[in-house]
Motif scaffolding. Structure first.
Motif, PDB file in Angstrom:
ATOM      1  N   UNK A   1       0.841  -1.199   0.000  1.00 27.84           N
ATOM      2  CA  UNK A   1       0.000   0.000   0.000  1.00 27.84           C
ATOM      3  C   UNK A   1       0.874   1.246   0.000  1.00 27.84           C
ATOM      4  N   UNK A   2       1.957   1.207  -0.745  1.00 29.77           N
ATOM      5  CA  UNK A   2       2.947   2.267  -0.698  1.00 29.77           C
ATOM      6  C   UNK A   2       2.777   3.256  -1.843  1.00 29.77           C
ATOM      7  N   UNK A   3       3.253   4.464  -1.612  1.00 32.21           N
ATOM      8  CA  UNK A   3       3.301   5.521  -2.625  1.00 32.21           C
ATOM      9  C   UNK A   3       4.711   6.102  -2.618  1.00 32.21           C
ATOM     10  N   UNK A   4       5.157   6.541  -3.790  1.00 31.35           N
ATOM     11  CA  UNK A   4       6.533   7.000  -3.916  1.00 31.35           C
ATOM     12  C   UNK A   4       6.584   8.297  -4.719  1.00 31.35           C
TER      13      UNK A   4
ATOM     14  N   UNK B   1      -3.228  -0.225   8.020  1.00 28.86           N
ATOM     15  CA  UNK B   1      -2.478  -0.061   6.764  1.00 28.86           C
ATOM     16  C   UNK B   1      -3.143   0.938   5.821  1.00 28.86           C
ATOM     17  N   UNK B   2      -4.455   0.947   5.770  1.00 27.44           N
ATOM     18  CA  UNK B   2      -5.153   1.824   4.834  1.00 27.44           C
ATOM     19  C   UNK B   2      -5.257   3.257   5.324  1.00 27.44           C
ATOM     20  N   UNK B   3      -5.050   3.464   6.610  1.00 24.96           N
ATOM     21  CA  UNK B   3      -5.173   4.815   7.157  1.00 24.96           C
ATOM     22  C   UNK B   3      -3.828   5.484   7.417  1.00 24.96           C
ATOM     23  N   UNK B   4      -2.731   4.768   7.203  1.00 19.35           N
ATOM     24  CA  UNK B   4      -1.415   5.367   7.400  1.00 19.35           C
ATOM     25  C   UNK B   4      -1.080   6.330   6.253  1.00 19.35           C
TER      26      UNK B   4
ATOM     27  N   UNK C   1       8.224  -5.263   5.929  1.00 22.15           N
ATOM     28  CA  UNK C   1       7.148  -4.558   5.243  1.00 22.15           C
ATOM     29  C   UNK C   1       5.791  -5.042   5.758  1.00 22.15           C
ATOM     30  N   UNK C   2       4.748  -4.352   5.331  1.00 19.09           N
ATOM     31  CA  UNK C   2       3.397  -4.737   5.748  1.00 19.09           C
ATOM     32  C   UNK C   2       3.040  -6.129   5.235  1.00 19.09           C
ATOM     33  N   UNK C   3       3.477  -6.465   4.033  1.00 18.19           N
ATOM     34  CA  UNK C   3       3.204  -7.796   3.501  1.00 18.19           C
ATOM     35  C   UNK C   3       3.978  -8.864   4.275  1.00 18.19           C
ATOM     36  N   UNK C   4       5.226  -8.587   4.623  1.00 18.18           N
ATOM     37  CA  UNK C   4       5.998  -9.544   5.412  1.00 18.18           C
ATOM     38  C   UNK C   4       5.332  -9.818   6.758  1.00 18.18           C
ATOM     39  N   UNK C   5       4.810  -8.770   7.380  1.00 16.28           N
ATOM     40  CA  UNK C   5       4.141  -8.948   8.670  1.00 16.28           C
ATOM     41  C   UNK C   5       2.893  -9.809   8.525  1.00 16.28           C
ATOM     42  N   UNK C   6       2.131  -9.585   7.463  1.00 20.27           N
ATOM     43  CA  UNK C   6       0.911 -10.379   7.262  1.00 20.27           C
ATOM     44  C   UNK C   6       1.256 -11.848   7.023  1.00 20.27           C
TER      45      UNK C   6
END
Length: 479
Positions: free
Chosen positions: A190-193, A476-479, A324-329
């Motif tokens: 859920x990243x932006x760059x 994750x969606x509100x960060x 990362x968020x995916x690794x944690x999940x």
């Protein structure tokens, strides 16, 4: 003699009528001949005029370049040269996650004034191709975060110089740049760059060259074949800053191309398989505990599948040192699968080992509940550690027999008890029979029937996983 005179007169009479009739015939039937004679006259005039302009342009160009020194910048020693920048994006992408770089195809335009190139004449501007660029002073602009730059040369070098009467110079070049982009993957996927494109002068400090935007004119042609693939273009921003170096203070212009990741691909490749694998591991709770091969193979397969998914998610990923968020999940899903396997291991151990007291045979009675004591050949005072076990049949334990809780040892004829095979803390919170009554000091504590672990797991595992997903996606969606 008379004959010769008559012949001469006859010839003259024939020639004179033909000359007098000739013009009438030519006027009636000879327009094409007339045009053929007089048509080249205006073309000759146009050619003369064009040759005049060419010679004038050549004269002007030669006159301004004769005494021109391209090694010196305009206004040297008097004032800084102001370079106005305009940029057009032809193609953006792809973005390489592993190498942390992106590719961009741009047309880069720079405009400045050079008083040495002023001229008077009817020609408003000169357009020079790439072959004559080397004869003029050009800003030494370079891209600070570029790794590779390709200047297009098909069929000629893609660069152009336009010189105006007032000394205004426009320099345009097309290039493809591989620029570095530091990706922060903490919130992946859920990243932006913001991928930067930074440029400045290589040798002229801020006191000699000043860059500025042409009202921040940035042309973005999204209709071209952009190659962002997993990303969506969200906009562009710019900043202007001054960087201090040992060579001086340089003005740096930076463009940020903002992109956000498309979530669909990662969801179907990682989140869905991980969740489904975790749910499949719960099937073992509905399999009888006697079916050890089935439950063991299901648990091990689930654990190995989660290990494979975790490895696959990192295959095309930069080797960052953070999670990362995916690794944690995936890690939480792995823990759920591992706990499902360990639940059966604990249940199997307690079922088939706690029912066998050390140093005594297993006592079974199919119909009645009885308290059976091992025969003591000698007095209990002589053998204080003699084991006493109570066997009960329970319909709730699927026909399994187990010792009462806590296990007891006869220390004396007066009924003094010591902890048996169970640890003291296990005896406080666990019991292995349906009717376990603790002593007075154990009342009010939570007791768990070990033989009912499957029943508890059927509720605890799904509910816990559900609340984890709710909390995970909210964060994750509100960060």
């Amino acid at each position: 003699m008379l004959t010769k005179v008559l012949l001469i007169l006859l010839g003259l009479s024939i020639i004179l009528p033909s000359r007098s009739e000739g013009p009438h015939v030519e006027l009636e039937n000879g327009p094409s001949a007339h045009d053929a004679v007089y048509e080249p006259q205006p073309q000759a005039a146009e050619e003369t005029q064009t040759l005049g302009k060419l010679s004038a342009a050549t004269h002007i160009l030669n006159s301004i370049l004769n005494n021109y020194d391209y090694k010196l910048r305009p206004g040297i020693g008097e004032k800084p040269t102001v370079v106005t920048v305009e940029l057009s994006v032809n193609t953006l992408g792809p973005i390489s996650i592993v190498d942390m770089e992106y590719t961009i195809d741009i047309t880069f335009c720079q405009t400045w004034y050079d008083e040495r190139l002023r001229y008077n004449g009817s020609v408003e501007s000169f357009v020079l191709n790439g072959n004559l660029v080397s004869q003029l002073w050009i800003p030494d602009t370079f891209f600070r975060n570029s790794k590779r730059i390709q200047e297009h040369v098909i069929t000629m070098p893609n660069q152009m110089v336009r010189i105006h009467k007032d000394g205004k110079v426009l320099y345009t070049i097309r290039m493809t740049i591989d620029a570095g982009c530091l990706l922060h993957m903490l919130k992946f996927p859920m990243d932006s760059h913001s991928c930067p494109l930074s440029f400045s002068s290589f040798s002229y400090p801020e006191s000699e060259i000043i860059y500025k935007w042409e009202d921040f004119r940035l042309e973005i042609n999204e209709k071209n074949s952009w190659k962002l693939f997993q990303f969506d273009f969200t906009g562009v921003t710019n900043i202007t800053e001054t960087i201090s170096t040992p060579a001086g203070d340089f003005m740096v212009m930076t463009l940020f191309f903002n992109v956000s990741r498309r979530f669909g691909f990662i969801a179907f490749q990682n989140y869905v398989p991980s969740s489904v694998t975790t749910m499949l591991s719960w099937i073992s709770f509905w399999i009888k505990k006697d079916s050890a091969p089935a439950r063991t193979s299901l648990g091990i397969t689930s654990v190995l599948t989660m290990t494979t998914l975790g490895t696959f998610s990192r295959k095309n990923f930069p080797r960052v040192s953070y999670i990362t968020a995916l690794d944690f999940y995936i890690a939480i899903c792995f823990i759920f699968c591992f706990c499902a396997l360990m639940e059966f291991a604990v249940l199997n151990f307690l079922t088939y080992n706690r029912t066998k007291p050390h140093g005594s045979p297993k006592l079974r009675h199919p119909n009645i509940r009885a308290r059976t004591l091992m025969p003591l050949p000698v007095s209990a005072h002589q053998y204080p550690d003699a084991f006493v076990c109570q066997i009960e049949d329970s319909d709730e334990s699927d026909g399994e027999e187990g010792p009462s809780c806590p296990a007891q040892q006869s220390l004396s004829t007066g009924g003094i008890q010591r902890p048996g095979g169970c640890c003291k803390w296990c005896q406080k919170y666990f019991c292995v029979v349906p009717k376990c009554e603790g002593s007075i000091w154990q009342q009010g504590r939570l007791f768990i029937h070990i033989y009912r672990l499957d029943n508890y797991s059927r509720v605890v595992f799904p509910v816990t996983f559900f609340f984890f997903n709710v909390l995970y996606w909210l964060v994750c969606l509100n960060l």
